[in-house]
Design a protein around this motif. Structure first.
Motif, PDB file in Angstrom:
ATOM      1  N   ILE A 187       0.865  -1.183   0.000  1.00  0.00           N
ATOM      2  CA  ILE A 187       0.000   0.000   0.000  1.00  0.00           C
ATOM      3  C   ILE A 187       0.899   1.230   0.000  1.00  0.00           C
ATOM      4  N   THR A 188       0.611   2.173  -0.880  1.00  0.00           N
ATOM      5  CA  THR A 188       1.495   3.323  -1.037  1.00  0.00           C
ATOM      6  C   THR A 188       0.704   4.618  -1.141  1.00  0.00           C
ATOM      7  N   THR A 189       1.410   5.726  -0.885  1.00  0.00           N
ATOM      8  CA  THR A 189       0.806   7.044  -0.978  1.00  0.00           C
ATOM      9  C   THR A 189       1.782   8.000  -1.647  1.00  0.00           C
ATOM     10  N   ALA A 190       1.259   9.081  -2.161  1.00  0.00           N
ATOM     11  CA  ALA A 190       2.113  10.087  -2.799  1.00  0.00           C
ATOM     12  C   ALA A 190       2.851  10.946  -1.782  1.00  0.00           C
ATOM     13  N   PHE A 191       2.408  10.905  -0.514  1.00  0.00           N
ATOM     14  CA  PHE A 191       2.926  11.843   0.483  1.00  0.00           C
ATOM     15  C   PHE A 191       3.642  11.109   1.610  1.00  0.00           C
ATOM     16  N   ALA A 192       4.925  11.400   1.777  1.00  0.00           N
ATOM     17  CA  ALA A 192       5.681  10.780   2.867  1.00  0.00           C
ATOM     18  C   ALA A 192       5.111  11.160   4.226  1.00  0.00           C
ATOM     19  N   THR A 193       4.625  12.394   4.346  1.00  0.00           N
ATOM     20  CA  THR A 193       4.054  12.841   5.622  1.00  0.00           C
ATOM     21  C   THR A 193       2.777  12.078   5.973  1.00  0.00           C
ATOM     22  N   SER A 223       5.521   6.765  -1.576  1.00  0.00           N
ATOM     23  CA  SER A 223       5.910   6.410  -0.210  1.00  0.00           C
ATOM     24  C   SER A 223       5.190   5.150   0.266  1.00  0.00           C
ATOM     25  N   TYR A 224       5.954   4.196   0.744  1.00  0.00           N
ATOM     26  CA  TYR A 224       5.425   2.910   1.216  1.00  0.00           C
ATOM     27  C   TYR A 224       4.722   3.069   2.554  1.00  0.00           C
ATOM     28  N   ILE A 225       3.565   2.406   2.683  1.00  0.00           N
ATOM     29  CA  ILE A 225       2.831   2.422   3.958  1.00  0.00           C
ATOM     30  C   ILE A 225       3.007   1.081   4.669  1.00  0.00           C
ATOM     31  N   GLU A 226       2.437   0.020   4.096  1.00  0.00           N
ATOM     32  CA  GLU A 226       2.537  -1.315   4.685  1.00  0.00           C
ATOM     33  C   GLU A 226       2.341  -2.367   3.590  1.00  0.00           C
ATOM     34  N   ALA A 227       2.674  -3.604   3.913  1.00  0.00           N
ATOM     35  CA  ALA A 227       2.423  -4.721   2.999  1.00  0.00           C
ATOM     36  C   ALA A 227       0.927  -4.933   2.849  1.00  0.00           C
ATOM     37  N   VAL A 228       0.533  -5.461   1.712  1.00  0.00           N
ATOM     38  CA  VAL A 228      -0.888  -5.643   1.444  1.00  0.00           C
ATOM     39  C   VAL A 228      -1.520  -6.641   2.416  1.00  0.00           C
ATOM     40  N   GLU A 229      -0.718  -7.547   2.965  1.00  0.00           N
ATOM     41  CA  GLU A 229      -1.235  -8.526   3.922  1.00  0.00           C
ATOM     42  C   GLU A 229      -1.759  -7.885   5.200  1.00  0.00           C
ATOM     43  N   SER A 230      -1.431  -6.648   5.423  1.00  0.00           N
ATOM     44  CA  SER A 230      -1.831  -5.979   6.667  1.00  0.00           C
ATOM     45  C   SER A 230      -3.282  -5.510   6.655  1.00  0.00           C
ATOM     46  N   ILE A 231      -3.944  -5.558   5.491  1.00  0.00           N
ATOM     47  CA  ILE A 231      -5.342  -5.130   5.432  1.00  0.00           C
ATOM     48  C   ILE A 231      -6.267  -6.342   5.428  1.00  0.00           C
ATOM     49  N   ASP A 232      -7.506  -6.112   5.813  1.00  0.00           N
ATOM     50  CA  ASP A 232      -8.497  -7.189   5.827  1.00  0.00           C
ATOM     51  C   ASP A 232      -9.337  -7.213   4.560  1.00  0.00           C
ATOM     52  N   TYR A 233      -9.703  -6.020   4.075  1.00  0.00           N
ATOM     53  CA  TYR A 233     -10.577  -5.920   2.902  1.00  0.00           C
ATOM     54  C   TYR A 233     -10.022  -4.881   1.923  1.00  0.00           C
ATOM     55  N   LEU A 234     -10.176  -5.164   0.638  1.00  0.00           N
ATOM     56  CA  LEU A 234      -9.949  -4.182  -0.418  1.00  0.00           C
ATOM     57  C   LEU A 234     -11.266  -3.992  -1.145  1.00  0.00           C
ATOM     58  N   VAL A 235     -11.784  -2.769  -1.141  1.00  0.00           N
ATOM     59  CA  VAL A 235     -13.018  -2.463  -1.862  1.00  0.00           C
ATOM     60  C   VAL A 235     -12.638  -1.618  -3.071  1.00  0.00           C
ATOM     61  N   THR A 236     -12.952  -2.117  -4.261  1.00  0.00           N
ATOM     62  CA  THR A 236     -12.573  -1.436  -5.489  1.00  0.00           C
ATOM     63  C   THR A 236     -13.641  -1.662  -6.552  1.00  0.00           C
ATOM     64  N   ASN A 237     -13.381  -1.153  -7.747  1.00  0.00           N
ATOM     65  CA  ASN A 237     -14.340  -1.283  -8.842  1.00  0.00           C
ATOM     66  C   ASN A 237     -14.102  -2.559  -9.639  1.00  0.00           C
ATOM     67  N   SER A 238     -15.135  -3.038 -10.280  1.00  0.00           N
ATOM     68  CA  SER A 238     -15.029  -4.283 -11.033  1.00  0.00           C
ATOM     69  C   SER A 238     -14.091  -4.163 -12.235  1.00  0.00           C
TER      70      SER A 238
END
Length: 258
Positions: A187-193, A223-238
């Motif tokens: 999981i990543t973000t554009a902002f290190a802060t 900027s890296y946040i955490e591994a994907v295994e750290s989340i329980d659910y991913l809600v996205t579009n088909s």
């Protein structure tokens, strides 16, 4: 199913998958792939551009991700709005009366807040000024806005003071928005802060729901946040890339598509 047998909707979803994977598509390549005219492909690309899913360039289209990073909060909220609202509505169905929630700053999480207005006895902890202002209109929601330094462009708080306050709370669910999610890159973000804020929020939640529209699945932010295994659910579009969703599911994440 062969590409030439796709319906219009299936073809357009597949174009987005190719775009998310490669960053660029060309009209002549797509016409050959689907066995249709370049005129039809241009029509597809024009419609997808209207939805904010791509940017037309000479001979094809490119992802809108780079320009997306340069937008302010209002401009971001209008990009891919219909898809974000679908995700937000589905996530609201995962919330229960009496829940304590954390929401990080993001346009999809802001839309989630819109759908929580009829719930009772919610507590919402957030570093998003926009979400706090939205929640303040609802008498049945207790809102806790985390203090700290302010990012004026995107209207969120960050810094040591924000992190210190997060550690005071334990919530039932974290609803997390990000700029990218990938089986390999996490999981990543554009902002290190923002990354450290998100990491600390994840530590304080019993369940973590990641909200990512289709354009961000398979994408890697700065900027890296955490591994994907750290989340329980991913809600996205088909229309999110199916191969990437399968890889994420293999990491133990429950995938919910809308």
């Amino acid at each position: 199913m062969r590409p030439e047998d796709f319906s219009i909707d299936e073809r357009r979803k597949n174009i987005i998958e190719l775009l998310n994977k490669n960053g660029k598509v060309r009209v002549n390549d797509l016409a050959s792939l689907y066995g249709i005219s370049e005129v039809t492909i241009r029509s597809d690309l024009d419609e997808l551009e209207k939805q904010g899913l791509l940017e037309r360039v000479h001979g094809g289209a490119v992802t809108t991700y780079r320009s997306y990073l340069n937008m302010n909060l209002l401009e971001r909220s209008k990009t891919n709005e219909a898809e974000k609202r679908k995700i937000a509505q589905r996530i609201s169905e995962m919330v229960c009366n009496g829940d304590a929630l954390m929401l990080n700053a993001g346009t999809t999480t802001l839309y989630v807040m819109h759908y929580l207005k009829d719930f009772k006895n919610l507590i919402v902890v957030t570093n998003s000024i926009a979400i706090a202002q939205e929640a303040d209109r609802f008498k049945n929601i207790e809102i806790i806005l985390l203090g700290g330094s302010i990012n004026n462009q995107y209207q969120f708080t960050h810094g040591d003071e924000t992190i210190s306050q997060i550690k005071k709370y334990k919530v039932d669910k974290l609803i997390l928005a990000s700029d990218g999610v990938s089986a390999e890159e996490g999981i990543t973000t554009a902002f290190a802060t923002e990354a450290e804020i998100d990491r600390q929020m994840m530590k304080r939640a019993s369940k973590i729901i990641l909200a990512c529209d289709n354009t961000k699945v398979g994408r890697v932010g700065f900027s890296y946040i955490e591994a994907v295994e750290s989340i329980d659910y991913l809600v996205t579009n088909s229309s999110a890339p199916k191969n990437e969703l399968e890889a994420i599911a293999e990491r133990g994440v429950e995938i919910i598509t809308v």
